[in-house]
Design an enzyme around this catalytic site. Structure first.
Site, PDB file in Angstrom:
ATOM      1  N   GLU A 281       0.733  -1.376   0.031  1.00  0.00           N
ATOM      2  CA  GLU A 281      -0.006   0.027  -0.091  1.00  0.00           C
ATOM      3  C   GLU A 281       0.827   1.459  -0.042  1.00  0.00           C
ATOM      4  O   GLU A 281       0.492   2.297   0.812  1.00  0.00           O
ATOM      5  CB  GLU A 281      -1.171  -0.041   1.292  1.00  0.00           C
ATOM      6  CG  GLU A 281      -1.960  -1.222   1.070  1.00  0.00           C
ATOM      7  CD  GLU A 281      -3.097  -0.961   2.335  1.00  0.00           C
ATOM      8  OE1 GLU A 281      -2.988  -0.110   3.099  1.00  0.00           O
ATOM      9  OE2 GLU A 281      -4.098  -1.654   2.127  1.00  0.00           O
TER      10      GLU A 281
ATOM     11  N   GLU B 171      -5.286  -9.168   0.899  1.00  0.00           N
ATOM     12  CA  GLU B 171      -6.193  -8.916   2.009  1.00  0.00           C
ATOM     13  C   GLU B 171      -7.560  -9.104   1.572  1.00  0.00           C
ATOM     14  O   GLU B 171      -7.759  -8.417   0.473  1.00  0.00           O
ATOM     15  CB  GLU B 171      -6.256  -7.535   2.887  1.00  0.00           C
ATOM     16  CG  GLU B 171      -4.873  -7.211   3.369  1.00  0.00           C
ATOM     17  CD  GLU B 171      -4.715  -5.956   4.133  1.00  0.00           C
ATOM     18  OE1 GLU B 171      -5.691  -5.197   3.887  1.00  0.00           O
ATOM     19  OE2 GLU B 171      -3.407  -5.741   4.672  1.00  0.00           O
TER      20      GLU B 171
END
Length: 459
Positions: free
Chosen positions: A167, A268
């Site tokens: 990220e 995720e």
């Protein structure tokens, strides 16, 4: 007399053999299980030997994904949780932070014995790219720590993949600054693995759940020269919230990523809505991921997450040595049932037979990244390619995010020509240690052999 000479020589040779053995020198790689195949990439899928491999796992970081703790360095913690992993039926865990100065043999072997693989983030809170200002954080200290982690975990057969970043791109602003550095560290890790003849463990990026430029990010990671291209692409996805394949948008994403040419999985996945009452999850996503609707493009995913943290996503509550899996709605058992009721498909699952690069994404309002600009490795870090990284500094190291005095990269490669960037200077890092990197076994053998010959001559 001859018998005494022979006996003495035999003893000395035996001592030399023991001292020169890998285990005596601390070189014996653990979890060398012949029945646990290493995972590779081919086409747009993962493979364990000749069998298609689907990631059916869970994200694992007690204390939270940003916690400065290593669950694989404490055999008591990992043995406690491996029992629960086996109850769930997962085949993979993701760990966000490890201490590369600690020993992981016991936990990694226990995971291997349970048939569980590891997907590992190579960064830590102290040693990572600063997404706001990545230039200064891409330096010699940072690369030394990353490479030390690669050295440590490449020895384990059940290390499935490395995340070069997580990220780093988490919004539109600053993408043009951060994206090239993700590509650079991916390149550096792959080149380090190749330079030292390590097992070719897949290297890729874990992207944020940002729909505006997720596809451009995926294409960017799979364009350019082979050493700069990722081996896979992963992203975090929270769009399915007790929904279905079409309403959630997953159907469209399968079509969108169908031509990427690399293995894809969810780093995720899950659902909770901030500020609202905890959602009772059904985990229908497992059925979709293991169905023919997705297997031609996706290779499974990792549920977020194992332990209940501040964001309330977890399946279990950890209190000291106790792990509580029961509550008003036992999500642990529901997830375990979802995995059991939806086994991995047999065969190739519609996977493509060949891997291929894609064109770099063109510039637009949501993607202002020049594909010809990728930061050059700091000159002081080039020694790691030849000499190795040496010992990791672990979680207590000084960190690297603002180490201007540690070989910060000052140039970007633009069509093969260097150009100034960040205005910093290159310096040697005084904190980098190369201790313990050289294999001294040949020297030990030679010394003992000469000593043996000398004693034999005297006798």
């Amino acid at each position: 007399m001859a018998m005494k000479q022979f006996a003495l020589v035999s003893i000395l040779v035996a001592i030399g053999t023991v001292l020169a053995s890998p285990s005596a020198m601390g070189k014996e790689p653990p979890s060398k299980r012949a029945d646990l195949p290493t995972v590779t990439t081919s086409g747009n899928a993962f493979w364990a030997g000749k069998e298609r491999f689907y990631i059916r796992g869970i994200d694992y970081q007690p204390g939270g994904s940003s916690a400065d703790k290593d669950p694989l360095a404490d055999s008591k913690i990992c043995s406690r949780d491996i029992k629960k992993f086996k109850e769930l039926g997962v085949n993979t865990i993701r760990v966000y932070t490890v201490d590369n100065s600690a020993n992981h043999d016991e936990c990694m072997t226990a995971l291997a014995d349970a048939g569980i693989y590891l997907v590992l983030d190579v960064n830590t809170p102290k040693y990572s790219l600063n997404r706001v200002n990545p230039g200064p954080s891409y330096n010699t200290d940072y690369l030394q720590n990353v490479f030390a982690t690669i050295d440590m975990f490449s020895q384990y057969r059940n290390t499935l993949a490395f995340f070069s970043g997580n990220e780093v791109i988490n919004h539109l602003n600053g993408t043009d600054q951060s994206a090239p550095y993700i590509k650079a560290i991916t390149r550096d890790i792959k080149n380090y693995i190749s330079s030292h003849g390590l097992r070719k463990i897949p290297v890729g990026y874990s992207a944020a759940d940002v729909s505006d430029n997720r596809l451009q990010t995926a294409y960017y990671m799979n364009c350019g020269s082979d050493d700069m291209r990722s081996d896979f692409f992963a992203f975090n996805d929270y769009s399915w919230c007790n929904s279905d394949f079409k309403t959630s948008g997953w159907e469209q994403k399968v079509e969108t990523f169908g031509k990427l040419g690399l293995p894809i999985f969810l780093s995720e996945w899950g659902c909770q809505k901030a500020g609202e009452k905890r959602i009772i999850r059904k985990f229908d996503e497992v059925k979709a991921m293991m169905s023919e609707d997705m297997t031609s493009v996706y290779s499974g995913g990792l549920l977020y997450e194992y332990s209940v943290e501040e964001n309330d996503y977890g399946l279990v509550k950890i209190k000291g040595d106790d792990v509580d899996t029961k509550g008003d709605y036992d999500e642990f058992r529901v997830f375990a049932s979802a995995l059991k009721d939806n086994p991995a498909p047999t065969g190739a699952g519609g996977a493509a037979s060949t891997t291929h690069a894609v064109p770099c994404p063109t510039k637009e309002s949501k993607w202002n990244v020049d594909p010809s600009l990728v930061p050059a490795m700091p000159k002081q870090a080039e020694k790691f390619m030849k000499d190795g990284a040496g010992k990791g500094l672990g979680l207590s190291g000084p960190g690297s995010q603002d180490s201007f005095g540690s070989g910060t990269s000052t140039t970007d490669v633009i069509e093969g020509k260097p150009s100034p960037r960040n205005g910093s200077k290159d310096y040697d890092s005084p904190s980098v240690s190369l201790q313990g990197n050289m294999d001294k076994r040949p020297m030990v053998v030679s010394a003992l052999t000469l000593f043996t010959m000398f004693v034999a001559a005297l006798l």
